[in-house]
Design a protein around this motif. Structure first.
Motif, mmCIF file in Angstrom:
data_model
loop_
_atom_site.group_PDB
_atom_site.id
_atom_site.type_symbol
_atom_site.label_atom_id
_atom_site.label_comp_id
_atom_site.label_asym_id
_atom_site.label_seq_id
_atom_site.Cartn_x
_atom_site.Cartn_y
_atom_site.Cartn_z
ATOM 1 N N ASP A 196 82.221 -47.738 7.607
ATOM 2 C CA ASP A 196 81.039 -47.849 8.469
ATOM 3 C C ASP A 196 80.997 -46.706 9.479
ATOM 4 O OD1 ASP A 196 80.038 -50.418 7.475
ATOM 5 O OD2 ASP A 196 81.853 -51.252 8.356
ATOM 6 N N ARG A 213 81.642 -43.635 1.958
ATOM 7 C CA ARG A 213 80.869 -43.376 3.171
ATOM 8 C C ARG A 213 80.770 -41.879 3.448
ATOM 9 N NH1 ARG A 213 76.668 -43.077 5.918
ATOM 10 N NH2 ARG A 213 77.026 -42.347 8.038
ATOM 11 N N PRO A 245 75.323 -46.258 7.731
ATOM 12 C CA PRO A 245 76.182 -46.712 6.631
ATOM 13 C C PRO A 245 75.560 -47.885 5.881
ATOM 14 C CG PRO A 245 77.494 -46.309 8.594
ATOM 15 C CD PRO A 245 76.065 -46.207 9.015
#
Length: 317
Positions: A195, A289, A300
């Motif tokens: 994230d 990511r 994200p």
């Protein structure tokens, strides 16, 4: 090379807990690369920074706190929204649960998906998972900065920039020069970047460094006492991030595949970081990511239990 089982499902070994005083009335609860918790003892009350994954696991922290003070636990601070950090909050009986406004928004947006995802990835961290009463909701939020006084002791809560998530905050205790960083800083543990905002994270590390902390409780890894140790952790975290992002971004820039990005990341990182806690666990999520961010995807994508398994099969299978 033998590939590991899915995420950390095979990691069922109990870790040795340490409870380290890193400043006067300031403690770090650490467990060999498992999520850490910080404790700030003021004149009249206690603040806990990050709550553990379940109320039953939080009780272990409370036992340590009660070994050093009988003052009431008034505040629980969430450094960010991830389930392993927040779902144990109810155990503390705190008057207020404090987080950034962005953290609260992320709980709305992806909190349940993250809970399901993390429980599937790392069951050992969710002991007595049925003791979790539901999502943890902050009762007090702020945008950039908030100061809380524990009697005469001041604690500055600050959002210094995007890093591990968009809503990360740190807690700084000025009278002792001690920082609680959450997962913005790790010590000899892999950074989970699923994230993350790779491009922003270095500036956030620099903002922490500008405080010149005398001690720091990282998100994972041992307590860091002394400026030299703090500087080492900041440098190692920065190196981990650049070593992950740079080779993946190079592959993405030439139109290479995600699988090629994974190989390039391994070529750069395995020799340096394979011994770090949760390295193999984090790797495919970090590569996914980094690849997205290199392609210009700023927010994200939400991880779900299903997406986790698909990504693992594609990159670690």
């Amino acid at each position: 090379m033998t590939r590991p089982g899915f995420a950390s499902t095979g990691d069922m070994t109990e870790k040795q807990v340490s409870f380290t005083e890193i400043g006067p009335g300031l403690w770090a609860y650490t467990a060999e690369g498992d999520p850490n918790t910080g404790i700030i003892i003021g004149d009249d009350s206690v603040m806990v920074v990050d709550a553990q994954a379940t109320p039953v696991m939080a009780q272990r922290v409370i036992e340590k706190i009660r070994g050093v003070t009988d003052k009431p636990i008034k505040y629980v601070v969430l450094s960010h929204y991830h389930a392993v950090r927040v779902l144990g909050a109810s155990a503390y009986g705190a008057s207020e649960i404090v987080a950034s406004e962005t953290c609260r928004a992320m709980i709305h947006e992806r909190g349940k998906e993250d809970w399901d995802s993390e429980l599937g990835r790392f069951p050992r961290l969710f002991q007595a998972a049925d003791s979790v009463p539901g999502l943890t909701w902050p009762t007090v939020t702020f945008t950039d900065r908030m100061t809380i006084h524990l009697g005469g002791r001041r604690v500055d809560l600050m959002h210094l920039g995007r890093a591990h998530t968009a809503g990360d905050i740190v807690a700084f205790v000025p009278d002792a020069g001690v920082m609680f960083s959450g997962d913005i800083v790790e010590y000899r543990s892999a950074c989970y970047c699923g994230d993350a905002h790779f491009t922003d994270w270095p500036a956030t590390l620099a903002a922490i460094a500008a405080f010149k902390p005398k001690a720091l409780a990282p998100g994972r890894g041992g307590a860091l006492v002394g400026t030299a140790k703090v500087e080492e952790a900041l440098a190692l975290t920065s190196d981990f991030l650049s070593s992950t992002f740079r080779p993946v971004a190079e592959v993405a820039a030439r139109g290479g595949s995600l699988k090629e990005a994974m190989a390039a990341c391994r070529a750069e990182c395995d020799a340096k970081f394979a011994s770090y806690a949760i390295y193999e666990h984090c790797l495919p999520f970090n590569v996914a990511r980094a690849y997205d961010e290199a392609l210009g995807i700023d927010t994200p994508r939400i991880w779900t239990a299903e997406r986790d398994r698909e990504m693992w099969a594609a990159l670690q299978g």
